[in-house]
Design a protein around this motif. Structure first.
Motif, PDB file in Angstrom:
ATOM      1  N   ALA A 176     -21.193  13.923  34.896  1.00 60.36           N
ATOM      2  CA  ALA A 176     -22.583  13.469  34.805  1.00 60.36           C
ATOM      3  C   ALA A 176     -22.937  13.460  33.322  1.00 60.36           C
ATOM      4  CB  ALA A 176     -23.507  14.391  35.587  1.00 60.36           C
ATOM      5  N   ILE A 177     -23.137  12.259  32.766  1.00 56.12           N
ATOM      6  CA  ILE A 177     -23.206  12.087  31.318  1.00 56.12           C
ATOM      7  C   ILE A 177     -24.493  11.360  30.945  1.00 56.12           C
ATOM      8  CG2 ILE A 177     -22.028  11.052  29.328  1.00 56.12           C
ATOM      9  CD1 ILE A 177     -19.467  11.116  31.206  1.00 56.12           C
ATOM     10  N   ASP A 178     -25.170  11.849  29.915  1.00 52.65           N
ATOM     11  CA  ASP A 178     -26.339  11.157  29.420  1.00 52.65           C
ATOM     12  C   ASP A 178     -25.947   9.728  29.033  1.00 52.65           C
ATOM     13  OD1 ASP A 178     -29.198  11.297  28.414  1.00 52.65           O
ATOM     14  OD2 ASP A 178     -28.132  10.618  26.630  1.00 52.65           O
ATOM     15  N   ALA A 179     -26.712   8.746  29.502  1.00 47.76           N
ATOM     16  CA  ALA A 179     -26.356   7.333  29.321  1.00 47.76           C
ATOM     17  C   ALA A 179     -26.262   6.926  27.857  1.00 47.76           C
ATOM     18  CB  ALA A 179     -27.362   6.444  30.051  1.00 47.76           C
ATOM     19  N   ASP A 180     -26.964   7.622  26.975  1.00 43.51           N
ATOM     20  CA  ASP A 180     -26.893   7.296  25.546  1.00 43.51           C
ATOM     21  C   ASP A 180     -25.664   7.891  24.861  1.00 43.51           C
ATOM     22  OD1 ASP A 180     -29.209   5.789  25.596  1.00 43.51           O
ATOM     23  OD2 ASP A 180     -30.498   7.477  25.031  1.00 43.51           O
ATOM     24  N   ASN A 181     -24.899   8.697  25.586  1.00 42.05           N
ATOM     25  CA  ASN A 181     -23.724   9.340  24.998  1.00 42.05           C
ATOM     26  C   ASN A 181     -22.492   8.444  25.175  1.00 42.05           C
ATOM     27  OD1 ASN A 181     -21.745  11.060  24.067  1.00 42.05           O
ATOM     28  ND2 ASN A 181     -22.545  12.857  25.126  1.00 42.05           N
ATOM     29  N   ALA A 182     -22.478   7.355  24.412  1.00 43.59           N
ATOM     30  CA  ALA A 182     -21.390   6.379  24.510  1.00 43.59           C
ATOM     31  C   ALA A 182     -20.036   7.014  24.208  1.00 43.59           C
ATOM     32  CB  ALA A 182     -21.652   5.204  23.563  1.00 43.59           C
ATOM     33  N   GLY A 183     -20.010   7.989  23.318  1.00 45.01           N
ATOM     34  CA  GLY A 183     -18.756   8.657  22.983  1.00 45.01           C
ATOM     35  C   GLY A 183     -18.158   9.389  24.167  1.00 45.01           C
ATOM     36  N   SER A 184     -18.983  10.082  24.922  1.00 49.90           N
ATOM     37  CA  SER A 184     -18.502  10.808  26.086  1.00 49.90           C
ATOM     38  C   SER A 184     -18.069   9.854  27.191  1.00 49.90           C
ATOM     39  CB  SER A 184     -19.569  11.771  26.608  1.00 49.90           C
ATOM     40  OG  SER A 184     -19.066  12.533  27.679  1.00 49.90           O
ATOM     41  N   ILE A 185     -18.801   8.765  27.358  1.00 53.02           N
ATOM     42  CA  ILE A 185     -18.428   7.775  28.370  1.00 53.02           C
ATOM     43  C   ILE A 185     -17.070   7.170  28.025  1.00 53.02           C
ATOM     44  CG2 ILE A 185     -19.042   5.526  29.358  1.00 53.02           C
ATOM     45  CD1 ILE A 185     -22.031   6.494  29.066  1.00 53.02           C
ATOM     46  N   ALA A 186     -16.877   6.769  26.766  1.00 50.54           N
ATOM     47  CA  ALA A 186     -15.585   6.210  26.329  1.00 50.54           C
ATOM     48  C   ALA A 186     -14.471   7.254  26.450  1.00 50.54           C
ATOM     49  CB  ALA A 186     -15.692   5.703  24.889  1.00 50.54           C
ATOM     50  N   PHE A 187     -14.773   8.493  26.120  1.00 54.55           N
ATOM     51  CA  PHE A 187     -13.811   9.589  26.237  1.00 54.55           C
ATOM     52  C   PHE A 187     -13.324   9.700  27.683  1.00 54.55           C
ATOM     53  CE2 PHE A 187     -13.499  14.159  27.409  1.00 54.55           C
ATOM     54  CZ  PHE A 187     -12.389  14.523  26.661  1.00 54.55           C
ATOM     55  N   HIS A 188     -14.241   9.699  28.625  1.00 56.01           N
ATOM     56  CA  HIS A 188     -13.859   9.825  30.038  1.00 56.01           C
ATOM     57  C   HIS A 188     -13.076   8.611  30.527  1.00 56.01           C
ATOM     58  CE1 HIS A 188     -16.575  13.252  30.040  1.00 56.01           C
ATOM     59  NE2 HIS A 188     -15.963  13.620  31.156  1.00 56.01           N
ATOM     60  N   GLU A 189     -13.436   7.435  30.056  1.00 56.18           N
ATOM     61  CA  GLU A 189     -12.703   6.227  30.457  1.00 56.18           C
ATOM     62  C   GLU A 189     -11.237   6.301  30.049  1.00 56.18           C
ATOM     63  OE1 GLU A 189     -15.276   3.250  28.699  1.00 56.18           O
ATOM     64  OE2 GLU A 189     -16.285   2.901  30.633  1.00 56.18           O
ATOM     65  N   GLY A 226     -13.463  14.916  18.266  1.00 54.73           N
ATOM     66  CA  GLY A 226     -12.631  13.784  17.871  1.00 54.73           C
ATOM     67  C   GLY A 226     -11.241  14.159  17.395  1.00 54.73           C
ATOM     68  N   LYS A 227     -10.881  15.430  17.510  1.00 55.92           N
ATOM     69  CA  LYS A 227      -9.574  15.887  17.040  1.00 55.92           C
ATOM     70  C   LYS A 227      -8.632  16.262  18.170  1.00 55.92           C
ATOM     71  CE  LYS A 227     -11.123  16.883  12.548  1.00 55.92           C
ATOM     72  NZ  LYS A 227     -11.898  17.612  11.672  1.00 55.92           N
ATOM     73  N   GLY A 228      -8.962  15.849  19.393  1.00 55.92           N
ATOM     74  CA  GLY A 228      -8.062  16.050  20.515  1.00 55.92           C
ATOM     75  C   GLY A 228      -8.271  17.314  21.330  1.00 55.92           C
ATOM     76  N   ILE A 229      -9.175  18.162  20.917  1.00 52.21           N
ATOM     77  CA  ILE A 229      -9.407  19.422  21.645  1.00 52.21           C
ATOM     78  C   ILE A 229     -10.018  19.121  23.017  1.00 52.21           C
ATOM     79  CG2 ILE A 229     -10.599  21.647  21.602  1.00 52.21           C
ATOM     80  CD1 ILE A 229      -8.930  21.683  19.162  1.00 52.21           C
ATOM     81  N   MET A 275      -4.013  19.057  15.248  1.00 46.94           N
ATOM     82  CA  MET A 275      -4.532  20.328  15.739  1.00 46.94           C
ATOM     83  C   MET A 275      -3.835  20.693  17.032  1.00 46.94           C
ATOM     84  SD  MET A 275      -8.556  20.516  15.082  1.00 46.94           S
ATOM     85  CE  MET A 275      -9.026  20.713  13.405  1.00 46.94           C
ATOM     86  N   ASN A 276      -3.394  21.911  17.075  1.00 47.61           N
ATOM     87  CA  ASN A 276      -2.688  22.364  18.256  1.00 47.61           C
ATOM     88  C   ASN A 276      -3.348  23.639  18.785  1.00 47.61           C
ATOM     89  OD1 ASN A 276      -0.796  22.165  20.211  1.00 47.61           O
ATOM     90  ND2 ASN A 276       0.849  23.104  19.033  1.00 47.61           N
ATOM     91  N   PRO A 277      -4.385  23.482  19.570  1.00 45.73           N
ATOM     92  CA  PRO A 277      -5.087  24.666  20.079  1.00 45.73           C
ATOM     93  C   PRO A 277      -4.286  25.363  21.166  1.00 45.73           C
ATOM     94  CG  PRO A 277      -5.954  22.726  21.140  1.00 45.73           C
ATOM     95  CD  PRO A 277      -4.953  22.249  20.113  1.00 45.73           C
ATOM     96  N   ILE A 278      -4.590  26.613  21.339  1.00 46.43           N
ATOM     97  CA  ILE A 278      -4.075  27.368  22.472  1.00 46.43           C
ATOM     98  C   ILE A 278      -5.107  27.244  23.584  1.00 46.43           C
ATOM     99  CG2 ILE A 278      -3.542  29.683  23.327  1.00 46.43           C
ATOM    100  CD1 ILE A 278      -2.721  30.350  20.397  1.00 46.43           C
ATOM    101  N   LEU A 279      -4.665  26.787  24.749  1.00 40.11           N
ATOM    102  CA  LEU A 279      -5.536  26.745  25.918  1.00 40.11           C
ATOM    103  C   LEU A 279      -5.210  27.950  26.780  1.00 40.11           C
ATOM    104  CD1 LEU A 279      -5.498  23.019  27.073  1.00 40.11           C
ATOM    105  CD2 LEU A 279      -7.026  24.122  25.462  1.00 40.11           C
TER     106      LEU A 279
END
Length: 165
Positions: free
Chosen positions: A121-134, A95-98, A1-5
């Protein structure tokens, strides 16, 4: 996927509102209870514009599929080099890079504006967002226990930061 930003325009607010409201209704990524109105979203847009704070949209095939922004972390002057950011992406492109492209653009803009720290500031149960930021070098700096309440239970909030170089 190649979005326009690109920088958001007033014409993007309906789609941004739709994305925000989906998050409010269905997730703990946003601790609001009530859906936003176009008037609230317009004021948000105008405030960002007046303060020279970016709102970036990701567009695929002419449709806005995500956006990112940042704003002042706290009001006191000593925090002027620190911002708190948000990135939202519609469900079918998660999950597609956007989100990655949006966050990289926000980091680039923050550096360009001479900022020093970005906070998530991320909800502690949002493991996906935490891993994304890491993946982008953000580190967990602390958790505030039971600071939020939504969907009939208490929520912990994780703070992550990236020191911009």
């Amino acid at each position: 996927m190649n979005p326009i930003l690109r920088p958001a325009t007033i014409n993007d607010l309906e789609k941004i509102l739709e994305i925000v409201n989906h998050s409010i209704i269905h997730t703990t990524a946003n601790y609001n209870y009530d859906v936003q109105t176009i008037e609230v979203q317009t004021k948000w847009f105008e405030d960002k514009e007046a303060k020279n704070l970016p709102i970036v949209v990701a567009e695929l095939n002419g449709e806005v599929v995500g956006f990112g922004s940042y704003g002042q972390f706290r009001e006191k002057i000593g925090y002027q080099y620190t911002v708190e950011h948000s990135v939202y992406v519609i469900d079918n492109v998660i999950g597609k890079g956007i989100g990655s492209k949006l966050l990289l653009e926000l980091i680039r803009l923050a550096k360009e504006q001479g900022l020093h720290v970005m906070i998530g500031a991320i909800d502690a149960d949002n493991a996906g967002s935490i891993a994304f930021h890491e993946k982008f070098g953000f580190v967990v700096t602390g958790t505030i226990r039971e600071v939020g309440y939504k969907f009939d239970h208490w929520l912990d909030l994780v703070f992550m930061q990236l020191i911009l170089k």
